[in-house]
Design a protein around this motif. Structure first.
Motif, PDB file in Angstrom:
ATOM      1  N   VAL A   1       0.801  -1.166   0.147  1.00 49.67           N
ATOM      2  CA  VAL A   1      -0.008  -0.007  -0.099  1.00 49.67           C
ATOM      3  C   VAL A   1       0.904   1.377  -0.006  1.00 49.67           C
ATOM      4  CG1 VAL A   1      -2.014  -0.981   1.185  1.00 49.67           C
ATOM      5  CG2 VAL A   1      -0.058   0.004   2.401  1.00 49.67           C
ATOM      6  N   ASN A   2       2.149   1.083   0.173  1.00 48.70           N
ATOM      7  CA  ASN A   2       2.924   2.243   0.359  1.00 48.70           C
ATOM      8  C   ASN A   2       3.651   2.652  -1.068  1.00 48.70           C
ATOM      9  OD1 ASN A   2       3.278   2.865   3.401  1.00 48.70           O
ATOM     10  ND2 ASN A   2       3.383   0.464   3.131  1.00 48.70           N
ATOM     11  N   LEU A   3       3.343   1.677  -1.902  1.00 51.60           N
ATOM     12  CA  LEU A   3       3.870   1.646  -3.417  1.00 51.60           C
ATOM     13  C   LEU A   3       3.031   2.657  -4.252  1.00 51.60           C
ATOM     14  CD1 LEU A   3       4.884  -1.843  -3.986  1.00 51.60           C
ATOM     15  CD2 LEU A   3       6.417  -0.225  -3.031  1.00 51.60           C
ATOM     16  N   ASN A   4       4.016   3.227  -5.374  1.00 47.80           N
ATOM     17  CA  ASN A   4       3.263   4.116  -6.257  1.00 47.80           C
ATOM     18  C   ASN A   4       3.062   2.940  -7.299  1.00 47.80           C
ATOM     19  OD1 ASN A   4       3.524   6.467  -5.262  1.00 47.80           O
ATOM     20  ND2 ASN A   4       5.590   6.858  -5.800  1.00 47.80           N
ATOM     21  N   HIS A   5       1.723   3.036  -8.008  1.00 53.43           N
ATOM     22  CA  HIS A   5       1.581   2.108  -8.938  1.00 53.43           C
ATOM     23  C   HIS A   5       1.850   2.504 -10.330  1.00 53.43           C
ATOM     24  CE1 HIS A   5      -0.383  -0.017  -5.830  1.00 53.43           C
ATOM     25  NE2 HIS A   5      -1.695   1.032  -5.837  1.00 53.43           N
ATOM     26  N   PRO A   6       2.173   1.541 -11.139  1.00 52.49           N
ATOM     27  CA  PRO A   6       2.553   1.877 -12.623  1.00 52.49           C
ATOM     28  C   PRO A   6       1.449   2.373 -13.494  1.00 52.49           C
ATOM     29  CG  PRO A   6       2.231  -0.430 -12.366  1.00 52.49           C
ATOM     30  CD  PRO A   6       2.295   0.267 -11.159  1.00 52.49           C
ATOM     31  N   THR A   7       1.715   3.387 -14.502  1.00 53.16           N
ATOM     32  CA  THR A   7       0.660   3.813 -15.365  1.00 53.16           C
ATOM     33  C   THR A   7       0.904   3.065 -16.585  1.00 53.16           C
ATOM     34  OG1 THR A   7       2.206   5.601 -15.708  1.00 53.16           O
ATOM     35  CG2 THR A   7       0.664   5.954 -13.896  1.00 53.16           C
ATOM     36  N   LEU A   8      -0.081   2.250 -17.034  1.00 59.31           N
ATOM     37  CA  LEU A   8      -0.106   1.761 -18.373  1.00 59.31           C
ATOM     38  C   LEU A   8      -1.480   2.392 -19.074  1.00 59.31           C
ATOM     39  CD1 LEU A   8       0.403  -2.198 -17.526  1.00 59.31           C
ATOM     40  CD2 LEU A   8       1.915  -0.358 -18.145  1.00 59.31           C
ATOM     41  N   GLU A   9      -1.200   2.551 -20.384  1.00 58.13           N
ATOM     42  CA  GLU A   9      -2.280   3.154 -21.269  1.00 58.13           C
ATOM     43  C   GLU A   9      -3.288   2.196 -21.210  1.00 58.13           C
ATOM     44  OE1 GLU A   9      -2.834   4.608 -25.907  1.00 58.13           O
ATOM     45  OE2 GLU A   9      -0.710   3.698 -25.357  1.00 58.13           O
ATOM     46  N   ASN A  10      -4.512   2.865 -20.700  1.00 57.02           N
ATOM     47  CA  ASN A  10      -5.416   2.033 -20.670  1.00 57.02           C
ATOM     48  C   ASN A  10      -5.639   1.092 -19.534  1.00 57.02           C
ATOM     49  OD1 ASN A  10      -7.299   3.519 -22.719  1.00 57.02           O
ATOM     50  ND2 ASN A  10      -6.240   2.566 -24.152  1.00 57.02           N
ATOM     51  N   GLY A  11      -4.542   1.145 -18.865  1.00 52.97           N
ATOM     52  CA  GLY A  11      -4.237   0.087 -17.606  1.00 52.97           C
ATOM     53  C   GLY A  11      -5.378   0.151 -16.555  1.00 52.97           C
ATOM     54  N   LYS A  12      -5.637  -0.957 -15.878  1.00 53.83           N
ATOM     55  CA  LYS A  12      -6.362  -0.993 -14.711  1.00 53.83           C
ATOM     56  C   LYS A  12      -5.723  -1.842 -13.584  1.00 53.83           C
ATOM     57  CE  LYS A  12     -11.050  -0.422 -16.742  1.00 53.83           C
ATOM     58  NZ  LYS A  12     -12.254  -1.032 -16.605  1.00 53.83           N
TER      59      LYS A  12
ATOM     60  N   SER B   1      -3.620  -3.732 -19.019  1.00 50.56           N
ATOM     61  CA  SER B   1      -4.130  -3.100 -20.175  1.00 50.56           C
ATOM     62  C   SER B   1      -4.760  -4.262 -20.965  1.00 50.56           C
ATOM     63  CB  SER B   1      -3.446  -2.281 -21.025  1.00 50.56           C
ATOM     64  OG  SER B   1      -4.083  -1.774 -22.044  1.00 50.56           O
ATOM     65  N   GLU B   2      -6.252  -4.109 -21.053  1.00 51.21           N
ATOM     66  CA  GLU B   2      -6.644  -5.168 -22.007  1.00 51.21           C
ATOM     67  C   GLU B   2      -6.533  -4.806 -23.340  1.00 51.21           C
ATOM     68  OE1 GLU B   2     -11.282  -7.156 -22.483  1.00 51.21           O
ATOM     69  OE2 GLU B   2     -10.975  -5.293 -21.164  1.00 51.21           O
ATOM     70  N   THR B   3      -6.441  -3.475 -23.845  1.00 48.86           N
ATOM     71  CA  THR B   3      -6.400  -3.206 -25.074  1.00 48.86           C
ATOM     72  C   THR B   3      -4.864  -3.441 -25.820  1.00 48.86           C
ATOM     73  OG1 THR B   3      -5.913  -0.972 -24.476  1.00 48.86           O
ATOM     74  CG2 THR B   3      -8.084  -1.451 -25.028  1.00 48.86           C
TER      75      THR B   3
ATOM     76  N   TRP C   1       6.893  -3.429  -8.291  1.00 51.02           N
ATOM     77  CA  TRP C   1       6.390  -3.822  -9.353  1.00 51.02           C
ATOM     78  C   TRP C   1       7.324  -4.225 -10.279  1.00 51.02           C
ATOM     79  CZ3 TRP C   1       1.076  -4.131 -10.272  1.00 51.02           C
ATOM     80  CH2 TRP C   1       0.283  -3.516  -9.698  1.00 51.02           C
ATOM     81  N   LYS C   2       6.945  -5.328 -11.021  1.00 47.48           N
ATOM     82  CA  LYS C   2       7.938  -5.917 -12.005  1.00 47.48           C
ATOM     83  C   LYS C   2       7.353  -6.237 -13.257  1.00 47.48           C
ATOM     84  CE  LYS C   2      10.523  -6.828  -8.312  1.00 47.48           C
ATOM     85  NZ  LYS C   2      11.834  -5.846  -7.711  1.00 47.48           N
ATOM     86  N   GLY C   3       8.234  -6.151 -14.420  1.00 41.76           N
ATOM     87  CA  GLY C   3       7.884  -6.261 -15.856  1.00 41.76           C
ATOM     88  C   GLY C   3       7.859  -8.002 -16.052  1.00 41.76           C
TER      89      GLY C   3
ATOM     90  N   GLN D   1      -0.256  -4.760 -22.103  1.00 45.21           N
ATOM     91  CA  GLN D   1       0.898  -4.553 -21.261  1.00 45.21           C
ATOM     92  C   GLN D   1       0.448  -4.994 -20.023  1.00 45.21           C
ATOM     93  OE1 GLN D   1       1.183  -0.472 -22.215  1.00 45.21           O
ATOM     94  NE2 GLN D   1       3.495  -0.639 -22.318  1.00 45.21           N
ATOM     95  N   ILE D   2       1.561  -5.564 -19.195  1.00 50.50           N
ATOM     96  CA  ILE D   2       1.045  -6.147 -17.902  1.00 50.50           C
ATOM     97  C   ILE D   2       2.682  -5.851 -16.902  1.00 50.50           C
ATOM     98  CG2 ILE D   2       2.103  -8.581 -18.538  1.00 50.50           C
ATOM     99  CD1 ILE D   2      -0.232  -9.290 -16.591  1.00 50.50           C
TER     100      ILE D   2
END
Length: 460
Positions: free
Chosen positions: A257-268, A405-407, A437-439, A410-411
């Protein structure tokens, strides 16, 4: 949690319940207990009641038009000002602030009463001694209200006094319902943060009565708060943990909960739901460095089921895990006490044997295929919300969520790494990526992987 424009006021303190009985007949006992609680309610409403703001010299008489023993506090003082006063006192009482972070919007108060009363002289009185029964216990009052940050102290104290009176009434009901002859089970307050719009609520349970015997009570509460019957919202283990209180067992809770989440295009984001403990190498005086990563991932999963109130069993240690695998016929007797690795299939077996939890297994022939498992993992965290154990090669990890991102496909994977060997230092764990977060490149692209996806029981 509580929204940023509100403050939690919490009052804790003992009230003494003393009741002398001339008879053990049920109607008499009930009548005397009712009279005792009525006297306590009058005490809560009396001018002698005092609230002391913790870690400060502020004393408040809430029933005296909020008379406060401080030059800076009046009935029209805002709760935010009172919070600042408490924060200032706390900061001056500590040598240094090692940790930086958000200040908790919680004002803790002690419940007290003035004991000085006028002494009335009177002639000696003789009482004829008869057989009596005496009930004596301490009621652990623990009352919480949420108010806007600009609410005046007078209005906030009025709400607190109303909540204290209501809590006494609920304790009275629980005490009478669970009495056994002249034995009183102490009523205890538990706070639960329920889905919006309900928010923070308080429930009274009798001490000594396990959750398994309170199903009927919880069903009535679920109906009152319009909660579904497939999740144990109101079991004791699910009680709200106030952020200003440390955990006694020493394990870090929910570090992601202390992490910044990644931003992916159209990602959830699809994340683990609820609280878990971070289990990793070298904890509990156990040197499992190099072989115990799957055991630690399993312990993290077990802690999730315990923290959410689905089970009451303690998190198993390495020996208990090994004994469970022997019991189900998966391993030979000489496995107990060894340093042999386990994998996802063994994790599935132990969860079923010790917790009665079933799991799905996802097979991935090579690590490069994990990048295409976004939909399956997203659905798991959306519907089940449990941590996922993944094992491949000689390594095991815990997956806490995905950003997908479903479109575009990307994950990113939210990984809790059981190979950490250090102290419970949240900053080191998050800064160094032990929880992070890892790729898709994080996985061995050619290794074979099994994922154990525990299923959440449907229970109240």
């Amino acid at each position: 949690m509580v929204v940023s424009d509100s403050i939690i006021l919490r009052v804790k303190g003992p009230l003494e319940l003393k009741c002398q009985l001339d008879s053990t007949k049920v109607p008499h006992i009930q009548s005397m207990i009712n009279k005792t609680f009525e006297a306590l309610c009058s005490k809560v409403k009396s001018d002698s009641l005092v609230l002391n703001v913790c870690n400060s010299p502020v004393f408040i008489w809430p029933n005296k038009d909020v008379f406060a023993k401080s030059d800076n506090i009046t009935a029209n003082t805002s709760c935010m000002d009172l919070l600042h006063f408490q924060t200032d006192q706390e900061s001056t009482s500590k040598k240094s602030g090692k940790k930086k972070g958000k200040k908790n919007s919680i004002i803790n108060m002690n419940l007290m009463t003035e004991v000085t009363e006028p002494v009335l002289s009177s002639a000696p009185v003789l009482h004829r001694s008869t057989k009596h029964h005496f009930i004596h216990t301490i009621l652990p009052m623990d009352c919480v209200v949420t108010v806007p940050i600009d609410e005046t102290l007078k209005v906030a104290c009025g709400r607190l006094m109303g909540a204290l009176s209501s809590q006494l009434c609920e304790m009275q009901t629980v005490t009478l319902q669970h009495m056994k002859e002249t034995v009183v089970l102490v009523p205890q307050a538990f706070h639960f943060l329920l889905p919006e719009p309900t928010g923070l609520v308080t429930v009274i349970y009798p001490a000594g009565v396990p959750d398994s015997q309170l199903d009927v009570v919880r069903k009535e509460l679920h109906h009152r708060f319009e909660l579904p019957d497939d999740k144990p919202y109101l079991k004791r283990a699910n009680a709200f943990h106030f952020p200003d209180e440390p955990y006694k067992d020493g394990y870090l809770r929910t570090p992601h909960v202390n992490l910044n989440h990644p931003t992916l295009e159209n990602g959830k984001l699809y994340l683990v739901q609820g609280v878990y403990c971070y289990h990793h190498y070298m904890q509990d005086h156990m040197d499992d460095n190099g072989w115990g990563c799957a055991y630690r991932s399993l312990q993290t999963i077990c802690s999730w089921f315990l923290c959410q109130g689905y089970v009451e069993q303690a998190v198993p240690n390495h020996k208990e895990i090994q004994e469970a695998l022997v019991a189900v016929g998966d391993k030979q007797n000489n496995f107990v006490g060894s340093r042999q690795w386990i994998g996802s299939i063994e994790v599935q077996a132990v969860l079923n044997q010790l917790l009665g939890v079933t799991s799905k297994i996802m097979f991935v022939s090579q690590g490069s295929e994990l990048a295409s498992k976004g939909r399956e993992l997203a659905n798991h965290f959306l519907e089940e919300g449990t941590p996922v154990m993944i094992g491949g090669g000689v390594l095991a990890h815990t997956i806490l969520g995905v950003s997908w991102s479903e479109t575009s496909g990307q994950i990113r994977f939210l990984i809790l790494d059981p190979h950490y060997t250090g102290a419970e230092d949240l900053q080191v764990i998050t800064d160094k990526g032990w929880c992070g977060w890892k790729g898709p490149e994080f996985w061995d692209q050619n290794a074979y992987y099994n994922l154990c996806l525990p299923l959440r029981p449907k229970t109240i």
